[in-house]
Design a protein around this motif. Structure first.
Motif, PDB file in Angstrom:
ATOM      1  N   GLU A 147       0.818  -1.216   0.000  1.00  0.00           N
ATOM      2  CA  GLU A 147       0.000   0.000   0.000  1.00  0.00           C
ATOM      3  C   GLU A 147       0.848   1.261   0.000  1.00  0.00           C
ATOM      4  O   GLU A 147       0.338   2.350  -0.249  1.00  0.00           O
ATOM      5  CB  GLU A 147      -0.954   0.003   1.198  1.00  0.00           C
ATOM      6  CG  GLU A 147      -0.300  -0.205   2.527  1.00  0.00           C
ATOM      7  CD  GLU A 147      -0.295  -1.653   2.986  1.00  0.00           C
ATOM      8  OE1 GLU A 147      -0.315  -1.896   4.205  1.00  0.00           O
ATOM      9  OE2 GLU A 147      -0.289  -2.551   2.099  1.00  0.00           O
ATOM     10  N   TYR A 148       2.139   1.150   0.264  1.00  0.00           N
ATOM     11  CA  TYR A 148       3.030   2.309   0.169  1.00  0.00           C
ATOM     12  C   TYR A 148       3.313   2.674  -1.283  1.00  0.00           C
ATOM     13  O   TYR A 148       3.880   3.729  -1.554  1.00  0.00           O
ATOM     14  CB  TYR A 148       4.353   2.003   0.876  1.00  0.00           C
ATOM     15  CG  TYR A 148       4.340   2.189   2.380  1.00  0.00           C
ATOM     16  CD1 TYR A 148       3.199   1.950   3.139  1.00  0.00           C
ATOM     17  CD2 TYR A 148       5.482   2.597   3.060  1.00  0.00           C
ATOM     18  CE1 TYR A 148       3.196   2.101   4.511  1.00  0.00           C
ATOM     19  CE2 TYR A 148       5.486   2.762   4.442  1.00  0.00           C
ATOM     20  CZ  TYR A 148       4.336   2.504   5.160  1.00  0.00           C
ATOM     21  OH  TYR A 148       4.327   2.660   6.523  1.00  0.00           O
ATOM     22  N   GLY A 149       2.963   1.798  -2.211  1.00  0.00           N
ATOM     23  CA  GLY A 149       3.183   2.070  -3.626  1.00  0.00           C
ATOM     24  C   GLY A 149       4.537   1.583  -4.106  1.00  0.00           C
ATOM     25  O   GLY A 149       5.355   1.080  -3.332  1.00  0.00           O
ATOM     26  N   ASN A 150       4.771   1.736  -5.431  1.00  0.00           N
ATOM     27  CA  ASN A 150       6.046   1.257  -5.991  1.00  0.00           C
ATOM     28  C   ASN A 150       7.012   2.392  -6.310  1.00  0.00           C
ATOM     29  O   ASN A 150       8.021   2.176  -6.974  1.00  0.00           O
ATOM     30  CB  ASN A 150       5.818   0.381  -7.226  1.00  0.00           C
ATOM     31  CG  ASN A 150       5.195   1.156  -8.387  1.00  0.00           C
ATOM     32  OD1 ASN A 150       4.979   2.358  -8.301  1.00  0.00           O
ATOM     33  ND2 ASN A 150       4.901   0.440  -9.459  1.00  0.00           N
TER      34      ASN A 150
ATOM     35  N   SER B  78      22.363  -4.067 -16.270  1.00  0.00           N
ATOM     36  CA  SER B  78      22.754  -5.481 -16.314  1.00  0.00           C
ATOM     37  C   SER B  78      22.412  -6.138 -17.641  1.00  0.00           C
ATOM     38  O   SER B  78      22.870  -7.244 -17.921  1.00  0.00           O
ATOM     39  CB  SER B  78      22.052  -6.241 -15.193  1.00  0.00           C
ATOM     40  OG  SER B  78      20.643  -6.231 -15.385  1.00  0.00           O
ATOM     41  N   GLY B  79      21.581  -5.473 -18.457  1.00  0.00           N
ATOM     42  CA  GLY B  79      21.125  -6.055 -19.710  1.00  0.00           C
ATOM     43  C   GLY B  79      19.745  -6.662 -19.614  1.00  0.00           C
ATOM     44  O   GLY B  79      19.207  -7.142 -20.615  1.00  0.00           O
ATOM     45  N   THR B  80      19.158  -6.657 -18.432  1.00  0.00           N
ATOM     46  CA  THR B  80      17.825  -7.218 -18.233  1.00  0.00           C
ATOM     47  C   THR B  80      16.759  -6.200 -18.604  1.00  0.00           C
ATOM     48  O   THR B  80      16.833  -5.038 -18.185  1.00  0.00           O
ATOM     49  CB  THR B  80      17.643  -7.646 -16.767  1.00  0.00           C
ATOM     50  OG1 THR B  80      18.604  -8.651 -16.451  1.00  0.00           O
ATOM     51  CG2 THR B  80      16.245  -8.195 -16.528  1.00  0.00           C
ATOM     52  N   ALA B  81      15.781  -6.634 -19.377  1.00  0.00           N
ATOM     53  CA  ALA B  81      14.648  -5.772 -19.701  1.00  0.00           C
ATOM     54  C   ALA B  81      13.675  -5.776 -18.526  1.00  0.00           C
ATOM     55  O   ALA B  81      13.496  -6.788 -17.854  1.00  0.00           O
ATOM     56  CB  ALA B  81      13.957  -6.261 -20.966  1.00  0.00           C
ATOM     57  N   ALA B  82      13.060  -4.632 -18.278  1.00  0.00           N
ATOM     58  CA  ALA B  82      12.131  -4.510 -17.158  1.00  0.00           C
ATOM     59  C   ALA B  82      10.935  -3.672 -17.585  1.00  0.00           C
ATOM     60  O   ALA B  82      11.025  -2.857 -18.513  1.00  0.00           O
ATOM     61  CB  ALA B  82      12.819  -3.874 -15.954  1.00  0.00           C
ATOM     62  N   GLU B  83       9.819  -3.900 -16.914  1.00  0.00           N
ATOM     63  CA  GLU B  83       8.598  -3.169 -17.234  1.00  0.00           C
ATOM     64  C   GLU B  83       7.973  -2.632 -15.954  1.00  0.00           C
ATOM     65  O   GLU B  83       8.047  -3.263 -14.899  1.00  0.00           O
ATOM     66  CB  GLU B  83       7.595  -4.090 -17.937  1.00  0.00           C
ATOM     67  CG  GLU B  83       8.082  -4.603 -19.293  1.00  0.00           C
ATOM     68  CD  GLU B  83       7.112  -5.601 -19.902  1.00  0.00           C
ATOM     69  OE1 GLU B  83       6.247  -6.118 -19.158  1.00  0.00           O
ATOM     70  OE2 GLU B  83       7.220  -5.875 -21.106  1.00  0.00           O
ATOM     71  N   LEU B  84       7.347  -1.470 -16.070  1.00  0.00           N
ATOM     72  CA  LEU B  84       6.612  -0.898 -14.949  1.00  0.00           C
ATOM     73  C   LEU B  84       5.206  -1.470 -14.925  1.00  0.00           C
ATOM     74  O   LEU B  84       4.607  -1.691 -15.978  1.00  0.00           O
ATOM     75  CB  LEU B  84       6.539   0.623 -15.069  1.00  0.00           C
ATOM     76  CG  LEU B  84       7.832   1.410 -14.880  1.00  0.00           C
ATOM     77  CD1 LEU B  84       7.598   2.877 -15.209  1.00  0.00           C
ATOM     78  CD2 LEU B  84       8.346   1.257 -13.456  1.00  0.00           C
ATOM     79  N   PRO B  85       4.646  -1.694 -13.746  1.00  0.00           N
ATOM     80  CA  PRO B  85       3.245  -2.131 -13.683  1.00  0.00           C
ATOM     81  C   PRO B  85       2.319  -0.994 -14.098  1.00  0.00           C
ATOM     82  O   PRO B  85       2.675   0.190 -14.022  1.00  0.00           O
ATOM     83  CB  PRO B  85       3.061  -2.505 -12.212  1.00  0.00           C
ATOM     84  CG  PRO B  85       4.100  -1.719 -11.482  1.00  0.00           C
ATOM     85  CD  PRO B  85       5.265  -1.588 -12.411  1.00  0.00           C
ATOM     86  N   ASP B  86       1.146  -1.352 -14.552  1.00  0.00           N
ATOM     87  CA  ASP B  86       0.173  -0.342 -14.973  1.00  0.00           C
ATOM     88  C   ASP B  86      -0.110   0.617 -13.820  1.00  0.00           C
ATOM     89  O   ASP B  86      -0.259   0.214 -12.665  1.00  0.00           O
ATOM     90  CB  ASP B  86      -1.129  -1.013 -15.421  1.00  0.00           C
ATOM     91  CG  ASP B  86      -0.939  -1.826 -16.698  1.00  0.00           C
ATOM     92  OD1 ASP B  86       0.038  -1.557 -17.412  1.00  0.00           O
ATOM     93  OD2 ASP B  86      -1.763  -2.725 -16.957  1.00  0.00           O
ATOM     94  N   GLY B  87      -0.199   1.895 -14.170  1.00  0.00           N
ATOM     95  CA  GLY B  87      -0.542   2.905 -13.178  1.00  0.00           C
ATOM     96  C   GLY B  87       0.603   3.350 -12.308  1.00  0.00           C
ATOM     97  O   GLY B  87       0.395   4.117 -11.366  1.00  0.00           O
ATOM     98  N   SER B  88       1.818   2.912 -12.585  1.00  0.00           N
ATOM     99  CA  SER B  88       2.951   3.288 -11.750  1.00  0.00           C
ATOM    100  C   SER B  88       3.233   4.781 -11.870  1.00  0.00           C
ATOM    101  O   SER B  88       3.242   5.340 -12.972  1.00  0.00           O
ATOM    102  CB  SER B  88       4.199   2.503 -12.153  1.00  0.00           C
ATOM    103  OG  SER B  88       5.352   3.018 -11.499  1.00  0.00           O
ATOM    104  N   PRO B  89       3.495   5.470 -10.750  1.00  0.00           N
ATOM    105  CA  PRO B  89       3.867   6.890 -10.819  1.00  0.00           C
ATOM    106  C   PRO B  89       5.223   7.116 -11.465  1.00  0.00           C
ATOM    107  O   PRO B  89       5.583   8.263 -11.734  1.00  0.00           O
ATOM    108  CB  PRO B  89       3.877   7.317  -9.340  1.00  0.00           C
ATOM    109  CG  PRO B  89       4.073   6.056  -8.570  1.00  0.00           C
ATOM    110  CD  PRO B  89       3.397   4.983  -9.369  1.00  0.00           C
ATOM    111  N   LEU B  90       5.969   6.035 -11.715  1.00  0.00           N
ATOM    112  CA  LEU B  90       7.271   6.171 -12.363  1.00  0.00           C
ATOM    113  C   LEU B  90       7.160   6.285 -13.879  1.00  0.00           C
ATOM    114  O   LEU B  90       8.162   6.545 -14.557  1.00  0.00           O
ATOM    115  CB  LEU B  90       8.165   4.969 -12.008  1.00  0.00           C
ATOM    116  CG  LEU B  90       8.421   4.731 -10.518  1.00  0.00           C
ATOM    117  CD1 LEU B  90       9.241   3.462 -10.324  1.00  0.00           C
ATOM    118  CD2 LEU B  90       9.138   5.919  -9.896  1.00  0.00           C
TER     119      LEU B  90
END
Length: 868
Positions: A479-482, A572-584
């Motif tokens: 609940e603190y968010g991402n 590191s070369g790893t692909a990453a994705e933000l979750p939907d609705g992320s403030p980032l």
């Protein structure tokens, strides 16, 4: 006043004389005692001489978890009729309650590890009890190894006990025996330590197999099928109706506990309690005390060992547990959900029979039970070993080769750990521990977080750095968010249990920095990194940038740059994705604090991160910065660029006008490896040569070369020279005549190359005088396709390299009429049928009765008459 009645009810008392005798003679022992026998409480009190007999000793009891350490200390103090902090005290991270008269101190294994690093002799301690050693936590294994080293080299009189209800007694006995000498200076390395078994009086526990009615998906990462959690909640409701007493339900983590608790609403006069490592101390105390109403206690593995939840008569076991795993390919370390071991299942079931007969509802099929692992996976085999490697290096054994361990650390994981420690300045290039590394080890943090605290304090001040590191050391609630900056604000204003623990840890870290200096220790200068960037770590102008800076210092390889639409590439070369609705969303740069990999996804998912700027990213990850020429095969051609990069992240790219020919050559080889020899020119003659060589290699082997695709690519730099060195792009490869290049593979040195036309001739002169091409498409048997009349008079099948060719006999129109590898047999038995079929269709051509004795020809009868 000592509660003698309660002590008398603990069955382990009957094993005390044997245990004392074993310690007197050997100094080490393995204590196997079922749950509820008093091994955690009565044994330390007896060994310390606090029960009115025996000499006074100082005893340390090491527990794997803080909740267990506090609970054990409270229970022992109650048995003595005292308050915690008198004869019995405890020390856990951030909390200490001991007094001058304390003789039994319960500590977590992490605290004991720190104490050993400060005082290897463990001055003033007479006995150490390693409780619940079956759980095989990395800190516990490390502590055991260090203590055995202390016994062998410094304090042979130090007594050591490994205690558990379900453990590998034989393995621990062997380990403790190899590390002990009995205190008399004589080596007894080959003798295992004594195993002392206490018989319990646990009540019978009925096993009820309660698998889901429908299949559920197996756990993956942190994910648990919601259908299983729904089934667990339903099983709890079933147990409440079928049994009496409180219900203890085991679940893998805090999230699953919250979900099941949400499904247990409306239970009327039943209280639903949640117990886990993050629960407030008041809640933990309430769980361990008898309730006034019936209770359902939802717990993680903290309730498996060393805790007695009074009133429990029923256990509901989800069959799941959490264990650490390291994904070296993606640079991610996290807990993952696994099937609980058989040992864990026995421990959990035993909680139902501590006070009276009980029952355990197991949420899996009985047939599955025998396939479960016997014991939990040792953390040393599966976890990130960075902290372990620093501890062993500080101990003086960098590769842990001289330590007594049940399982040796994997070489690859240790190499990765040493690489990480060198990158953050905890080890020098020679593998020694500099002062900076010692500071990190003393902080009681993972070395990455230690580095972030030390270097972050220099830039931000001790308090701010400590606040962020405290957030990173225990992941905040969902609940603190991402967004880590938002989580920091929530922790500062929050009055919840997490906020209280966070403030306690912040104070501890701030104090630790104060003890080490002024809280502004200088880290390794970016100038020590190869090709350093000009960027400099700078204090953020906005407070929200502090979390990003500290995170980047802790996890520089997780610095990530946007690829658009919420997708990022980490250093590191790893692909990453933000979750939907992320403030980032929309941030060009982020520092990833926590990430995992969802089921079925090839990419990581950012669970916690902070907005970053490029200058801070480049400075925090200075060792990952590089600048130089890069020549490679990209999108089907040679691409030459000058690239500034931060790990896998490209910062700046410029065309490279005059690339190094050696790099170009390597790029062309990469292209050939990726796309194959189709990049070369293969005229008909080249294709025929390749087939002829394949035939000879198959029939005769060496020195004739293999020319299949794999073999040619493996030797591409050999047979394609000098054309390859002159090529610069894909188009140049297409101009290389592969056939001409292939001749370089022929065995010229032995003189065999000259026999190629003899062994695999291009053509064969048939009896009519025609030169007919031999088809080597099939390397097992070449084909000679020729008109039937041209083979008259040839009695034997032609051969190449000792292999009869497969003769395709054609009609006058060039269509297949017969196929044979035995020409003599065909003339004798097959020819007449073919003659009968074709002579009417082609009356102008000769069809003699005796083909073996007839003259070969390629002409019609009329032409033959004219020429005669």
């Amino acid at each position: 006043m000592i509660r003698t009645d309660a002590l008398a009810e603990l069955p382990v008392r009957t094993a005390l004389p044997t245990l004392e005798a074993a310690l007197d003679t050997r100094g080490t022992a393995v204590l196997c005692a079922p749950p509820g026998t008093g091994k955690t409480t009565l044994v330390p009190l007896a060994l310390a001489g606090l029960l009115g007999q025996g000499e006074p000793r100082r005893v340390l009891v090491a527990e794997p978890r803080r909740i267990a350490a506090r609970a054990a200390a409270r229970r022992m103090a109650w048995l003595l009729g005292e308050q915690v902090g008198e004869s019995v005290g405890f020390t856990v991270r951030g909390e200490r309650n001991v007094g001058r008269g304390t003789r039994v101190e319960v500590v977590t294994t992490g605290v004991l590890l720190q104490r050993l690093q400060r005082d290897q002799e463990l001055s003033g301690v007479d006995v150490v009890v390693l409780d619940e050693c079956h759980e095989r936590h990395l800190d516990a294994d490390t502590v055991a190894a260090f203590l055995l080293d202390v016994r062998q080299t410094l304090r042979p009189e130090l007594r050591l006990i490994a205690a558990s209800a379900t453990t590998d007694a034989e393995g621990w006995a062997r380990l403790l025996g190899d590390g002990g000498d009995g205190g008399d200076g004589g080596s007894r390395a080959a003798e295992p330590a004594p195993v002392v078994e206490a018989q319990g009086t646990a009540h019978p526990v009925e096993i009820v197999w309660a698998p889901p009615t429908r299949p559920v998906r197996p756990p993956h990462g942190m994910r648990v099928d919601p259908a299983l959690l729904t089934h667990v909640a339903a099983t709890v409701r079933r147990a409440l109706t079928e049994r009496t007493g409180d219900v203890l339900c085991f679940l893998p983590g805090v999230g699953e506990i919250a979900r099941v608790a949400g499904q247990l609403g409306g239970l009327g006069d039943v209280d639903v309690l949640q117990v886990h490592g993050r629960a407030p101390a008041a809640v933990q105390d309430a769980v361990l005390s008898p309730g006034t109403r019936r209770r359902v206690v939802l717990a993680t593995a903290v309730a498996e060992s060393s805790l007695t939840v009074l009133g429990v008569r029923v256990v509901v076991d989800s069959g799941l547990a959490r264990e650490p795993r390291t994904d070296h390919a993606r640079g991610l370390s996290a807990l993952t959900t696994v099937r609980a071991s058989q040992a864990a299942g026995r421990q959990r079931a035993g909680r139902a029979g501590r006070e009276a007969p009980g029952a355990v509802y197991r949420c899996w099929d009985e047939a599955e039970d025998g396939r479960l692992a016997r014991f939990p996976a040792p953390e040393i085999k599966v976890a990130d070993l960075t902290a372990f490697a620093l501890q062993t290096a500080c101990w003086g054994d960098p590769d842990a080769s001289g330590l007594a361990l049940l399982d040796p650390p994997p070489a690859g994981a240790m190499a990765a750990a040493r690489h990480s420690l060198t990158a953050i300045g905890a080890l020098d290039p020679a593998g020694r521990v500099p002062e900076r590394g010692l500071r990190m080890a003393r902080l009681g943090l993972h070395p990455r977080l230690g580095r972030a605290l030390l270097d972050g304090a220099r830039e931000l001040g001790a308090r701010t750095a400590a606040e962020v590191v405290a957030l990173l050391s225990e992941e905040p609630p969902r609940e603190y968010g991402n967004d880590l900056a938002g989580a920091l604000r929530a922790a500062r204003r929050g009055g919840d249990a997490y906020g209280a623990r966070w403030r306690t840890e912040t104070r501890r870290l701030t104090s630790a920095l104060g003890r080490q200096g002024d809280g502004r220790e200088a880290g390794p200068s970016p100038a020590t990194a190869p090709n350093p960037p000009s960027a400099r770590l700078s204090a953020p102008t906005a407070e929200d940038r502090a979390p990003a800076l500290v995170t980047a210092l802790a996890f520089p390889e997780r610095i990530a740059r946007s690829k658009g639409a919420g997708a990022y590439l980490m250093a590191s070369g790893t692909a990453a994705e933000l979750p939907d609705g992320s403030p980032l969303f929309g941030s060009e740069w982020i520092a990833v604090a926590v990430a995992d990999r969802p089921v079925g996804s090839a990419h990581a998912r950012v669970r916690l991160g902070a907005v970053l700027d490029e200058d801070t990213a480049r400075a925090a990850a200075a060792p990952l910065y590089s600048s130089g020429a890069e020549v490679g095969w990209t999108d089907g051609d040679v691409v030459a660029r000058r690239v500034d990069r931060l790990g896998a992240i490209e910062l700046r790219v410029r065309p490279l006008g005059d690339p190094d020919p050696a790099l170009v050559r390597q790029a062309l080889l990469e292209g050939l490896a990726a796309e194959g020899t189709v990049l070369l020119k293969w005229p008909q003659k080249a294709q025929e040569l390749r087939r002829r060589l394949a035939f000879v290699h198959r029939q005769l082997g060496e020195p004739w070369p293999a020319v299949d695709e794999t073999a040619l690519l493996a030797r591409a730099d050999e047979w394609l020279e000098p054309e390859l060195s002159k090529a610069r792009r894909r188009a140049d490869l297409a101009r290389i005549d592969a056939g001409q290049a292939l001749t370089r593979l022929l065995p010229w040195a032995t003189g065999e190359a000259a026999r190629l036309d003899e062994l695999a001739p291009e053509r064969f002169t048939v009896p009519s005088g025609s030169s007919v091409r031999i088809d080597y498409t099939d390397p097992e048997q070449p084909v000679l396709a020729v008109k039937l009349q041209e083979m008259f008079g040839l009695a034997e099948t032609p051969e190449v390299a000792g292999v009869p060719v497969l003769v395709h006999l054609l009609s006058p129109a060039g269509r297949p009429a017969a196929v044979t590898a035995d020409l003599a047999s065909f003339w004798h038995s097959g020819y007449q049928a073919v003659r009968a079929e074709l002579r009417g269709r082609y009356p102008k051509h000769p069809w003699p009765q005796d083909p073996a004795g007839a003259a070969p020809t390629k002409f019609t009868n009329a032409r033959l008459r004219r020429e005669s």
